[in-house]
Design an enzyme around this catalytic site. Structure first.
Site, PDB file in Angstrom:
ATOM      1  N   ARG A   1       8.481  -1.094  -8.007  1.00  0.00           N
ATOM      2  CA  ARG A   1       9.865  -1.576  -7.980  1.00  0.00           C
ATOM      3  C   ARG A   1      10.776  -0.670  -8.790  1.00  0.00           C
ATOM      4  O   ARG A   1      11.918  -0.389  -8.368  1.00  0.00           O
ATOM      5  CB  ARG A   1       9.924  -3.009  -8.512  1.00  0.00           C
ATOM      6  N   GLU A   2      10.297  -0.202  -9.935  1.00  0.00           N
ATOM      7  CA  GLU A   2      11.123   0.686 -10.765  1.00  0.00           C
ATOM      8  C   GLU A   2      11.533   1.930  -9.985  1.00  0.00           C
ATOM      9  O   GLU A   2      12.698   2.339 -10.018  1.00  0.00           O
ATOM     10  CB  GLU A   2      10.342   1.092 -12.005  1.00  0.00           C
ATOM     11  N   ARG A   3      10.596   2.538  -9.269  1.00  0.00           N
ATOM     12  CA  ARG A   3      10.898   3.781  -8.559  1.00  0.00           C
ATOM     13  C   ARG A   3      11.826   3.544  -7.381  1.00  0.00           C
ATOM     14  O   ARG A   3      12.705   4.376  -7.104  1.00  0.00           O
ATOM     15  CB  ARG A   3       9.586   4.452  -8.139  1.00  0.00           C
TER      16      ARG A   3
END
Length: 383
Positions: free
Chosen positions: A241-243
């Site tokens: 999700r961060e990327r």
């Protein structure tokens, strides 16, 4: 990413909030090197922006990931990378992790106050000797009768010196290799926690980054996320999700800079013609515009896979790799087109040029992402 009219109405609303609370103030923050992240979180929480996709029972709005996608795009419009860097940790890195794996105590003591803007979050995985090789971590969490004793140092942590709590990746010694990793929620007011701010950074000057040192810190057992041995899997899900989020933010920043550069090139005249009428400039800007469309489409598809619950670490890594590289390229061209004026920092392109450099290592170094992508290609995938 599939967006509907409600998403677009939300875009109008969040843009007005960010214009008021960030765009109008960020020049001062960058000049002073400090962003009032606690006050900003409280203000944005009052607008419902810190828990868009979080469960309603935890104080969130329970919305779909399309709202997270729009939130990332709009953060990219802010003429500095600092707000997006600090707020992404709060809304789309730590909060989803706590919602997924937090105990009732974690949800009560940490997640809900964070959604209300009362606590600022940090994710503490990177150490002074490196961050991409999770298996080489040295921070330890030794099990005790009441929980865990944590010792070690984390470095280059976003919100590191101002966070009220950190999710800390530790080695427990209870299994071999990555099988002994665990994630612990560590309030920074516990005895033995020391926070030190990094200063003199190239970019993201108003975003806090710091070192967290843990010396015999006693953490309750209820603050373990998931189980011992699940730290690697939980961290990998967080990376996905961060990327995706960082890719969309970077594309928003690239679009902002490209549009400003085109505007400048149309008005600036050389040899009796606008810069855009010179093929060397016009064609280069056209190439960047085409690449922006392509990468935006791919990042949107990666976000849709995430929304559909698919395993998409590879796609998220590709999106982040290509989007952050494109941002660096757009910022470089933007500076070149402005010439000496760009170098002097007459507008925010010089700042974006500095901020964009962090994209090659924050959220996963380019080399680590290529290693992962190559692993999928050859059948030897490993984070």
């Amino acid at each position: 990413m599939k967006l509907n009219r409600q998403h677009e109405l939300f875009r109008e609303s969040v843009r007005m909030v960010l214009d008021r609370e960030c765009v109008e103030l960020v020049d001062d923050w960058e000049r002073d090197g400090v962003m009032p992240v606690h006050q900003l979180c409280k203000t944005l929480a009052a607008e419902g922006l810190l828990g868009l996709t979080m469960p309603v029972e935890d104080g969130g709005l329970g919305l779909d990931l399309g709202y997270s996608y729009v939130w990332a795009q709009e953060l990219g419009r802010v003429p500095a990378g600092a707000p997006a860097m600090a707020l992404s940790v709060q809304t789309d890195i730590v909060a989803p992790l706590l919602a997924r794996a937090g105990t009732p105590e974690v949800r009560r003591d940490v997640l809900r106050p964070a959604i209300r803007g009362e606590l600022v979050a940090a994710l503490a995985a990177t150490e002074p000797a490196g961050g991409s090789d999770l298996g080489a971590l040295t921070t330890t969490a030794v099990r005790t009768e009441r929980g865990f004793t944590v010792n070690g140092t984390k470095a280059f942590i976003t919100n590191g010196s101002v966070a009220d709590f950190a999710v800390v990746l530790c080695r427990t010694g209870e299994a071999a290799g990555i099988g002994d990793l665990a994630l612990l929620v560590v309030p920074t007011n516990l005895a033995g926690v020391r926070q030190v701010r990094h200063t003199g950074k190239l970019g993201h000057r108003s975003c806090d980054h710091g070192t967290l040192t843990f010396t015999d810190v006693e953490v309750p057992a209820a603050y373990l996320l998931g189980e011992v041995g699940e730290g690697y899997e939980l961290q990998t899900r967080t990376f996905t999700r961060e990327r995706c989020f960082l890719a969309v933010v970077a594309l928003g920043q690239a679009e902002r800079v490209l549009r400003a550069t085109v505007h400048h090139a149309r008005r600036r005249r050389v040899l009796g013609r606008a810069l855009t009428d010179h093929q060397a400039i016009g064609f280069r800007l056209a190439e960047l515009d085409a690449e922006l469309d392509l990468v935006r489409s791919y990042a949107g598809e990666a976000y849709q896979l995430l929304a559909d619950g698919a395993q998409c670490l590879r796609e998220a890594s590709i999106a982040k790799l290509r989007a952050t590289r494109l941002l660096r390229e757009v910022a470089d061209v933007g500076l070149q087109v402005r010439g000496a004026a760009g170098y002097l920092g007459v507008d925010d392109v010089e700042r974006t040029y500095r901020d964009a450099r962090a994209g090659s290592f924050a959220g996963g170094a380019d080399e680590a992402l290529l290693h992962l992508i190559a692993g999928h290609l050859t059948g030897t995938e490993q984070e």
